[in-house]
Design a protein around this motif. Sequence first.
Motif, PDB file in Angstrom:
ATOM      1  N   TRP A 150       0.827  -1.213   0.000  1.00  0.00           N
ATOM      2  CA  TRP A 150       0.000   0.000   0.000  1.00  0.00           C
ATOM      3  C   TRP A 150       0.859   1.259   0.000  1.00  0.00           C
ATOM      4  O   TRP A 150       1.853   1.333   0.699  1.00  0.00           O
ATOM      5  CB  TRP A 150      -0.906   0.023   1.226  1.00  0.00           C
ATOM      6  N   LYS A 151       0.436   2.248  -0.778  1.00  0.00           N
ATOM      7  CA  LYS A 151       1.073   3.563  -0.793  1.00  0.00           C
ATOM      8  C   LYS A 151      -0.019   4.626  -0.908  1.00  0.00           C
ATOM      9  O   LYS A 151      -0.962   4.469  -1.675  1.00  0.00           O
ATOM     10  CB  LYS A 151       2.052   3.718  -1.953  1.00  0.00           C
ATOM     11  N   LYS A 152       0.136   5.710  -0.134  1.00  0.00           N
ATOM     12  CA  LYS A 152      -0.854   6.790  -0.155  1.00  0.00           C
ATOM     13  C   LYS A 152      -0.490   7.817  -1.225  1.00  0.00           C
ATOM     14  O   LYS A 152       0.669   8.194  -1.368  1.00  0.00           O
ATOM     15  CB  LYS A 152      -0.925   7.470   1.212  1.00  0.00           C
ATOM     16  N   TYR A 153      -1.519   8.255  -1.951  1.00  0.00           N
ATOM     17  CA  TYR A 153      -1.368   9.286  -2.970  1.00  0.00           C
ATOM     18  C   TYR A 153      -2.315  10.436  -2.650  1.00  0.00           C
ATOM     19  O   TYR A 153      -3.403  10.215  -2.122  1.00  0.00           O
ATOM     20  CB  TYR A 153      -1.696   8.733  -4.362  1.00  0.00           C
ATOM     21  N   GLU A 154      -1.892  11.656  -2.993  1.00  0.00           N
ATOM     22  CA  GLU A 154      -2.720  12.845  -2.770  1.00  0.00           C
ATOM     23  C   GLU A 154      -2.606  13.772  -3.962  1.00  0.00           C
ATOM     24  O   GLU A 154      -1.556  13.844  -4.605  1.00  0.00           O
ATOM     25  CB  GLU A 154      -2.265  13.602  -1.519  1.00  0.00           C
ATOM     26  N   TYR A 155      -3.690  14.489  -4.215  1.00  0.00           N
ATOM     27  CA  TYR A 155      -3.710  15.494  -5.270  1.00  0.00           C
ATOM     28  C   TYR A 155      -4.682  16.584  -4.848  1.00  0.00           C
ATOM     29  O   TYR A 155      -5.732  16.294  -4.276  1.00  0.00           O
ATOM     30  CB  TYR A 155      -4.159  14.860  -6.596  1.00  0.00           C
ATOM     31  N   SER A 156      -4.330  17.826  -5.116  1.00  0.00           N
ATOM     32  CA  SER A 156      -5.246  18.927  -4.795  1.00  0.00           C
ATOM     33  C   SER A 156      -5.238  19.934  -5.925  1.00  0.00           C
ATOM     34  O   SER A 156      -4.260  20.040  -6.689  1.00  0.00           O
ATOM     35  CB  SER A 156      -4.875  19.584  -3.467  1.00  0.00           C
ATOM     36  N   ALA A 157      -6.339  20.659  -6.044  1.00  0.00           N
ATOM     37  CA  ALA A 157      -6.481  21.676  -7.082  1.00  0.00           C
ATOM     38  C   ALA A 157      -7.481  22.714  -6.614  1.00  0.00           C
ATOM     39  O   ALA A 157      -8.387  22.421  -5.831  1.00  0.00           O
ATOM     40  CB  ALA A 157      -6.960  21.033  -8.388  1.00  0.00           C
ATOM     41  N   VAL A 158      -7.306  23.932  -7.106  1.00  0.00           N
ATOM     42  CA  VAL A 158      -8.298  24.980  -6.890  1.00  0.00           C
ATOM     43  C   VAL A 158      -9.318  24.831  -8.003  1.00  0.00           C
ATOM     44  O   VAL A 158      -8.969  24.734  -9.180  1.00  0.00           O
ATOM     45  CB  VAL A 158      -7.655  26.381  -6.911  1.00  0.00           C
ATOM     46  N   LEU A 159     -10.573  24.797  -7.625  1.00  0.00           N
ATOM     47  CA  LEU A 159     -11.642  24.507  -8.568  1.00  0.00           C
ATOM     48  C   LEU A 159     -12.591  25.689  -8.664  1.00  0.00           C
ATOM     49  O   LEU A 159     -13.092  26.173  -7.650  1.00  0.00           O
ATOM     50  CB  LEU A 159     -12.398  23.260  -8.097  1.00  0.00           C
ATOM     51  N   ASP A 160     -12.834  26.142  -9.870  1.00  0.00           N
ATOM     52  CA  ASP A 160     -13.905  27.090 -10.147  1.00  0.00           C
ATOM     53  C   ASP A 160     -15.026  26.263 -10.749  1.00  0.00           C
ATOM     54  O   ASP A 160     -14.998  25.924 -11.933  1.00  0.00           O
ATOM     55  CB  ASP A 160     -13.450  28.174 -11.136  1.00  0.00           C
ATOM     56  N   SER A 161     -15.998  25.891  -9.918  1.00  0.00           N
ATOM     57  CA  SER A 161     -17.038  24.967 -10.366  1.00  0.00           C
ATOM     58  C   SER A 161     -18.089  25.682 -11.202  1.00  0.00           C
ATOM     59  O   SER A 161     -18.134  26.902 -11.282  1.00  0.00           O
ATOM     60  CB  SER A 161     -17.692  24.274  -9.172  1.00  0.00           C
ATOM     61  N   SER A 162     -18.933  24.907 -11.802  1.00  0.00           N
ATOM     62  CA  SER A 162     -19.993  25.429 -12.652  1.00  0.00           C
ATOM     63  C   SER A 162     -21.043  26.150 -11.809  1.00  0.00           C
ATOM     64  O   SER A 162     -21.014  26.139 -10.589  1.00  0.00           O
ATOM     65  CB  SER A 162     -20.637  24.265 -13.410  1.00  0.00           C
ATOM     66  N   GLN A 163     -21.975  26.766 -12.474  1.00  0.00           N
ATOM     67  CA  GLN A 163     -23.059  27.473 -11.790  1.00  0.00           C
ATOM     68  C   GLN A 163     -23.840  26.541 -10.860  1.00  0.00           C
ATOM     69  O   GLN A 163     -24.396  26.959  -9.869  1.00  0.00           O
ATOM     70  CB  GLN A 163     -24.021  28.092 -12.823  1.00  0.00           C
ATOM     71  N   SER A 164     -23.879  25.254 -11.200  1.00  0.00           N
ATOM     72  CA  SER A 164     -24.647  24.299 -10.412  1.00  0.00           C
ATOM     73  C   SER A 164     -24.010  23.988  -9.066  1.00  0.00           C
ATOM     74  O   SER A 164     -24.652  23.404  -8.209  1.00  0.00           O
ATOM     75  CB  SER A 164     -24.821  22.999 -11.197  1.00  0.00           C
ATOM     76  N   GLY A 165     -22.749  24.348  -8.887  1.00  0.00           N
ATOM     77  CA  GLY A 165     -22.068  24.034  -7.632  1.00  0.00           C
ATOM     78  C   GLY A 165     -21.647  22.588  -7.544  1.00  0.00           C
ATOM     79  O   GLY A 165     -21.393  22.074  -6.462  1.00  0.00           O
ATOM     80  N   GLU A 166     -21.560  21.916  -8.701  1.00  0.00           N
ATOM     81  CA  GLU A 166     -21.140  20.521  -8.729  1.00  0.00           C
ATOM     82  C   GLU A 166     -19.719  20.406  -9.265  1.00  0.00           C
ATOM     83  O   GLU A 166     -19.296  21.213 -10.094  1.00  0.00           O
ATOM     84  CB  GLU A 166     -22.067  19.701  -9.622  1.00  0.00           C
ATOM     85  N   ALA A 167     -19.013  19.422  -8.779  1.00  0.00           N
ATOM     86  CA  ALA A 167     -17.665  19.143  -9.246  1.00  0.00           C
ATOM     87  C   ALA A 167     -17.481  17.633  -9.306  1.00  0.00           C
ATOM     88  O   ALA A 167     -18.269  16.881  -8.729  1.00  0.00           O
ATOM     89  CB  ALA A 167     -16.646  19.762  -8.295  1.00  0.00           C
ATOM     90  N   TRP A 168     -16.454  17.216 -10.018  1.00  0.00           N
ATOM     91  CA  TRP A 168     -16.156  15.794 -10.180  1.00  0.00           C
ATOM     92  C   TRP A 168     -14.757  15.497  -9.655  1.00  0.00           C
ATOM     93  O   TRP A 168     -13.836  16.290  -9.844  1.00  0.00           O
ATOM     94  CB  TRP A 168     -16.231  15.384 -11.647  1.00  0.00           C
ATOM     95  N   VAL A 169     -14.629  14.346  -9.007  1.00  0.00           N
ATOM     96  CA  VAL A 169     -13.346  13.848  -8.524  1.00  0.00           C
ATOM     97  C   VAL A 169     -13.217  12.415  -9.028  1.00  0.00           C
ATOM     98  O   VAL A 169     -14.182  11.644  -8.972  1.00  0.00           O
ATOM     99  CB  VAL A 169     -13.270  13.890  -6.983  1.00  0.00           C
ATOM    100  N   ALA A 170     -12.016  12.074  -9.526  1.00  0.00           N
ATOM    101  CA  ALA A 170     -11.788  10.719 -10.022  1.00  0.00           C
ATOM    102  C   ALA A 170     -10.362  10.284  -9.699  1.00  0.00           C
ATOM    103  O   ALA A 170      -9.452  11.114  -9.648  1.00  0.00           O
ATOM    104  CB  ALA A 170     -12.021  10.662 -11.532  1.00  0.00           C
ATOM    105  N   VAL A 171     -10.182   8.977  -9.485  1.00  0.00           N
ATOM    106  CA  VAL A 171      -8.860   8.382  -9.275  1.00  0.00           C
ATOM    107  C   VAL A 171      -8.818   7.052 -10.018  1.00  0.00           C
ATOM    108  O   VAL A 171      -9.819   6.348 -10.094  1.00  0.00           O
ATOM    109  CB  VAL A 171      -8.524   8.174  -7.777  1.00  0.00           C
TER     110      VAL A 171
END
Length: 193
Positions: A150-171
């Motif tokens: 096992w190894k831990k991975y991390e990723y971060s980003a500043v997100l300007d989401s759509s008008q709906s206030g929804e965002a997607w995350v995938a790995v």
Amino acid sequence: MRKVYVLVALMAALIIFVISVWLLLPSPQKYSESFENGMGTWIADADVPEDPNNPGQPVEWHIRRVENPSRSGRFSLELFIDGRQDDGTIWIETKIESRRRSQVRVSFWLYSEEQSFNTLAAICTYIGAENPEAEDDFYVLGAANEVAGWKKYEYSAVLDSSQSGEAWVAVGISVQWETYLTYYIDDVEVEIS
């Protein structure tokens, strides 16, 4: 003595201001999934090539919940892809609620059965306003087989989401070498602040 009272009053005002701002700021939202009770809100998706031995059909791949290996509890997700075409990306994705502008961080644990100096697969992630649909949508974090276990991975980003206030995350994983690939993902956490 008067200077002391002014200094105490200023300090008190500053403390009240800091506490007020801290209480008014929205607290970070956290979503965690260990796959003990299914896949939660995560769904499997892929961008894979056609199987040359079975025209019109994609190469074999799956993402399914399995008992072992698991990092915590009993279950994890098995990611398998026939990478003999030296192409293809498979992933899990979820839609989240977010503010107009948010800092989004995803962390997860990946299990590799063996360590290899050759990069057999890459770890890939996505944070964005649109549903990821292609290999090119993803950011590559590094090799999936850096360690055995096992190894831990991390990723971060500043997100300007759509008008709906929804965002997607995938790995997921992306094929880098012509071979069958099997990896496991567990303990995925998404934090929005």
